[in-house]
Design a protein around this motif. Structure first.
Motif, mmCIF file in Angstrom:
data_model
loop_
_atom_site.group_PDB
_atom_site.id
_atom_site.type_symbol
_atom_site.label_atom_id
_atom_site.label_comp_id
_atom_site.label_asym_id
_atom_site.label_seq_id
_atom_site.Cartn_x
_atom_site.Cartn_y
_atom_site.Cartn_z
ATOM 1 N N THR A 256 0.943 -1.192 0.020
ATOM 2 C CA THR A 256 0.081 0.046 -0.068
ATOM 3 C C THR A 256 0.881 1.221 -0.088
ATOM 4 O OG1 THR A 256 -1.955 1.085 0.990
ATOM 5 C CG2 THR A 256 -0.190 0.244 2.613
ATOM 6 N N TRP B 12 -2.283 6.297 -1.584
ATOM 7 C CA TRP B 12 -3.420 5.580 -1.572
ATOM 8 C C TRP B 12 -4.507 5.829 -0.603
ATOM 9 C CZ3 TRP B 12 -7.069 2.070 0.135
ATOM 10 C CH2 TRP B 12 -7.910 1.708 -0.801
ATOM 11 N N ARG C 10 -7.929 7.771 -0.968
ATOM 12 C CA ARG C 10 -9.163 6.886 -0.919
ATOM 13 C C ARG C 10 -9.868 6.961 0.455
ATOM 14 N NH1 ARG C 10 -10.250 3.253 -5.496
ATOM 15 N NH2 ARG C 10 -8.550 3.908 -6.790
ATOM 16 N N CYS D 187 -19.962 -0.383 14.206
ATOM 17 C CA CYS D 187 -19.527 1.098 14.251
ATOM 18 C C CYS D 187 -20.923 1.994 14.600
ATOM 19 C CB CYS D 187 -19.204 1.498 12.941
ATOM 20 S SG CYS D 187 -17.649 0.644 12.319
ATOM 21 N N ARG E 261 -4.568 -5.580 2.989
ATOM 22 C CA ARG E 261 -4.451 -4.158 2.710
ATOM 23 C C ARG E 261 -5.679 -3.814 2.497
ATOM 24 N NH1 ARG E 261 -2.487 -3.293 -3.411
ATOM 25 N NH2 ARG E 261 -4.069 -4.265 -4.444
ATOM 26 N N MET F 242 -14.710 -7.370 4.738
ATOM 27 C CA MET F 242 -15.778 -6.219 4.232
ATOM 28 C C MET F 242 -15.661 -6.369 2.688
ATOM 29 S SD MET F 242 -15.698 -2.340 5.239
ATOM 30 C CE MET F 242 -13.897 -1.981 4.700
ATOM 31 N N GLY G 166 -15.887 -3.502 0.671
ATOM 32 C CA GLY G 166 -15.756 -2.051 1.069
ATOM 33 C C GLY G 166 -16.600 -1.188 0.181
ATOM 34 N N HIS H 205 -19.931 9.238 12.608
ATOM 35 C CA HIS H 205 -18.991 8.286 12.743
ATOM 36 C C HIS H 205 -17.972 8.369 11.517
ATOM 37 C CE1 HIS H 205 -17.028 4.228 12.604
ATOM 38 N NE2 HIS H 205 -17.631 3.958 11.484
ATOM 39 N N ALA I 175 -15.504 6.878 9.252
ATOM 40 C CA ALA I 175 -14.767 5.538 8.550
ATOM 41 C C ALA I 175 -14.034 6.177 7.398
ATOM 42 C CB ALA I 175 -16.033 4.858 8.048
ATOM 43 N N ASN I 176 -14.315 7.250 6.886
ATOM 44 C CA ASN I 176 -13.704 7.173 5.390
ATOM 45 C C ASN I 176 -14.232 8.891 5.157
ATOM 46 O OD1 ASN I 176 -13.477 7.820 2.510
ATOM 47 N ND2 ASN I 176 -13.267 5.586 2.465
ATOM 48 N N ARG J 111 -14.144 10.409 2.528
ATOM 49 C CA ARG J 111 -14.986 10.333 1.117
ATOM 50 C C ARG J 111 -16.667 10.066 1.345
ATOM 51 N NH1 ARG J 111 -13.986 7.111 -3.284
ATOM 52 N NH2 ARG J 111 -12.695 5.381 -1.804
ATOM 53 N N ILE J 112 -16.967 9.201 2.521
ATOM 54 C CA ILE J 112 -18.341 8.970 2.891
ATOM 55 C C ILE J 112 -18.659 10.025 3.341
ATOM 56 C CG2 ILE J 112 -19.751 7.675 4.722
ATOM 57 C CD1 ILE J 112 -17.901 5.236 4.178
ATOM 58 N N ASN K 183 -10.677 4.577 11.343
ATOM 59 C CA ASN K 183 -11.893 3.923 12.005
ATOM 60 C C ASN K 183 -12.002 3.405 13.243
ATOM 61 O OD1 ASN K 183 -14.519 2.925 12.319
ATOM 62 N ND2 ASN K 183 -14.518 2.259 10.228
HETATM 63 O O1 UT7 Z 1 -17.563 1.835 9.434
HETATM 64 C C1 UT7 Z 1 -18.013 1.271 8.559
HETATM 65 C C2 UT7 Z 1 -17.120 0.224 8.046
HETATM 66 N N1 UT7 Z 1 -16.359 0.473 6.738
HETATM 67 C C3 UT7 Z 1 -16.549 1.510 5.763
HETATM 68 O O2 UT7 Z 1 -17.110 2.458 5.984
HETATM 69 C C4 UT7 Z 1 -15.568 1.429 4.689
HETATM 70 C C5 UT7 Z 1 -16.285 1.831 3.387
HETATM 71 N N2 UT7 Z 1 -15.504 1.657 2.394
HETATM 72 C C6 UT7 Z 1 -14.458 2.332 2.048
HETATM 73 O O3 UT7 Z 1 -13.963 3.157 2.807
HETATM 74 C C7 UT7 Z 1 -13.764 2.067 0.601
HETATM 75 O O4 UT7 Z 1 -14.614 1.217 -0.091
HETATM 76 C C8 UT7 Z 1 -12.420 1.496 0.702
HETATM 77 C C9 UT7 Z 1 -11.497 2.424 1.418
HETATM 78 C C10 UT7 Z 1 -12.671 0.311 1.607
HETATM 79 C C11 UT7 Z 1 -12.049 0.992 -0.853
HETATM 80 O O5 UT7 Z 1 -11.971 2.494 -1.568
HETATM 81 P P1 UT7 Z 1 -12.399 1.890 -3.007
HETATM 82 O O6 UT7 Z 1 -12.272 3.207 -3.668
HETATM 83 O O7 UT7 Z 1 -13.927 1.698 -3.036
HETATM 84 O O8 UT7 Z 1 -11.262 1.227 -3.560
HETATM 85 P P2 UT7 Z 1 -11.607 -0.524 -4.103
HETATM 86 O O9 UT7 Z 1 -12.046 -1.224 -2.961
HETATM 87 O O10 UT7 Z 1 -12.473 -0.273 -5.257
HETATM 88 O O11 UT7 Z 1 -10.190 -0.722 -4.766
HETATM 89 C C12 UT7 Z 1 -9.431 -0.028 -5.646
HETATM 90 C C13 UT7 Z 1 -8.179 -0.571 -6.016
HETATM 91 C C14 UT7 Z 1 -8.236 -2.164 -6.084
HETATM 92 O O12 UT7 Z 1 -7.422 -2.489 -7.188
HETATM 93 P P3 UT7 Z 1 -7.832 -2.921 -8.682
HETATM 94 O O13 UT7 Z 1 -8.532 -4.072 -8.175
HETATM 95 O O14 UT7 Z 1 -8.500 -1.749 -8.846
HETATM 96 O O15 UT7 Z 1 -6.453 -3.302 -9.305
HETATM 97 C C15 UT7 Z 1 -7.744 -2.855 -4.663
HETATM 98 O O16 UT7 Z 1 -7.116 -4.008 -4.816
HETATM 99 O O17 UT7 Z 1 -7.390 -0.223 -4.798
HETATM 100 C C16 UT7 Z 1 -6.926 -1.721 -4.226
HETATM 101 N N3 UT7 Z 1 -6.554 -1.470 -2.891
HETATM 102 C C17 UT7 Z 1 -5.344 -0.861 -2.345
HETATM 103 N N4 UT7 Z 1 -4.424 -0.292 -2.979
HETATM 104 C C18 UT7 Z 1 -3.585 0.022 -2.191
HETATM 105 C C19 UT7 Z 1 -7.440 -2.008 -1.996
HETATM 106 N N5 UT7 Z 1 -6.820 -1.550 -0.673
HETATM 107 C C20 UT7 Z 1 -5.797 -0.829 -0.895
HETATM 108 C C21 UT7 Z 1 -4.602 -0.484 -0.395
HETATM 109 N N6 UT7 Z 1 -3.377 0.014 -0.570
HETATM 110 N N7 UT7 Z 1 -4.595 -0.333 1.335
#
Ligand code: UT7
Length: 325
Positions: free
Chosen positions: A34, A38, A42, A118, A157, A215, A217, A252, A254-255, A257-258, A282
């Motif tokens: 990671t 990133w 994100r 959460c 990750r 999760m 995500g 809460h 979490a993110n 962007r949320i 989070n």
């Molecule tokens: O409190 C409630 C609990 N949780 C939440 O609220 C989380 C809600 N979700 C999120 O915050 C977001 O969906 C995440 C932060 C988890 C992910 O962001 P995203 O913009 O939805 O990314 P994605 O899951 O679509 O992943 C995009 C890419 C993927 O690669 P490919 O498939 O496009 O090649 C992932 O494998 O980013 C990759 N990726 C990472 N890259 C670098 C996923 N995690 C990581 C990381 N570092 N840590």
């Protein structure tokens, strides 16, 4: 206390506690694939606190509770109800809240845990508010405390970069229903059809392990924006308010962007939103009281302000609380 009077809950103290150990995004990038870029882009997260081996959900909770009790200007002996929101209890049983009760030297009243991940803090707040409204508590301690570092798969990750450990607490005092400062409303929801989108793959009745957080995500993100926004609109409607009436939104964390997407949907100005996800990541049920603590500590919130809390978590569970400070 007589059941014939109408009581309301007033927040009289807020406290937080974070483990000393800071883990930056750069440090995580040495163990999983990671990058700081990133994670920041994100999620908005820059660093998180991680409990050391001697720290537990109860030890963090005791420190946050002590700070809240001190800030409330009361004695721990005044507390007659403790509700702890946690998804990471010290043990399967007894309730971690009883360890906190013991750690605070409290012998009266009752203490129990509530589990809504959460959303746990808003669930616990409603339960404490209900107890006060029914005349069953004079001083209630509501705590969110978590050690999510213990249920993270540190090789994944997509989840391990998102969470941190910590604890926050508030003290509620019973007050007359005509008091200006009071919890105005609570709205809670759940929908178990989404239980597989955010869960831990272990637990006492399904395996021999505590398990790790799993999760979807993207799915959680979408539902978080929709559900947090709808519970806010319901809070506003119930209280005949519009979004302009809100002085502070303490969501809460979490993110980022949320938070941006919710802000856009409900039309709240960004400078009214308390954001701590950058420093805490989070922290599940601890995130709202920790953010509240920061806001109170930085003199953001003052008497008479309308403060909106809202959260969404595993289950799914979600909800909002509206408070006149
Ligand atoms: O409190 C409630 C609990 N949780 C939440 O609220 C989380 C809600 N979700 C999120 O915050 C977001 O969906 C995440 C932060 C988890 C992910 O962001 P995203 O913009 O939805 O990314 P994605 O899951 O679509 O992943 C995009 C890419 C993927 O690669 P490919 O498939 O496009 O090649 C992932 O494998 O980013 C990759 N990726 C990472 N890259 C670098 C996923 N995690 C990581 C990381 N570092 N840590």
């Amino acid at each position: 206390m007589s059941g014939e009077k109408f009581y309301r809950s007033k927040v009289i103290g807020v406290g937080g506690y974070l483990p000393d150990k800071v883990v930056t995004n750069d440090e995580l990038s040495k163990t999983v694939e990671t990058s700081d870029e990133w994670i920041k882009e994100r999620t908005g997260i820059q660093e998180r606190r991680i409990a050391d081996e001697s720290e537990t959900t109860s030890s963090l909770g005791i420190q946050a509770a002590k700070n809240a009790i001190k800030n409330a200007g009361i004695s721990s002996q005044d507390i007659d109800l403790i509700i702890l929101a946690t998804a990471t209890p010290d043990n399967t049983f007894p309730a971690t809240a009883t360890s906190i009760q013991s750690g605070l030297g409290i012998k009266k009243g009752y203490a129990y845990d509530v589990q809504a991940v959460c959303s746990g803090f808003v669930y616990a707040l409603e339960l404490a508010d209900n107890a006060i409204r029914l005349g069953k508590s004079n001083y209630a301690l509501v705590i969110g405390s978590e050690t999510f570092s213990r249920i993270l798969d540190w090789n994944d990750r997509s989840t391990c970069v998102l969470f941190g450990d910590g604890s926050g607490a508030v003290v509620l005092k019973s007050t007359d229903y005509s008091s200006s400062s009071q919890i105005l409303s609570n709205h809670l929801y759940s929908d178990g059809d989404y239980k597989d989108m955010l869960y831990v793959d272990g637990g006492p009745s399904t395996s021999n392990n505590v398990g790790f957080l799993r999760m979807d995500g993207g799915g959680v993100f979408k539902h978080a924006v929709k559900n947090i926004s709808s519970s806010i609109i319901e809070a506003l409607d119930t209280n005949d308010m519009t979004i302009e009436d809100i002085d502070w939104f303490v969501p809460h964390q979490a993110n980022s962007r949320i938070l941006d997407a919710v802000a856009k949907k409900i039309g709240i100005e960004k400078d009214k939103i308390i954001v701590t996800v950058d420093k805490h990541a989070n922290t599940s049920a601890a995130s709202i009281p920790l953010a509240l603590n920061e806001a109170v500590y930085n003199n953001n919130i003052s008497k008479g302000d309308i403060v909106l809390l809202a959260a969404m978590g595993g289950g799914f569970t979600w909800g909002s609380s509206l408070i006149r400070w």
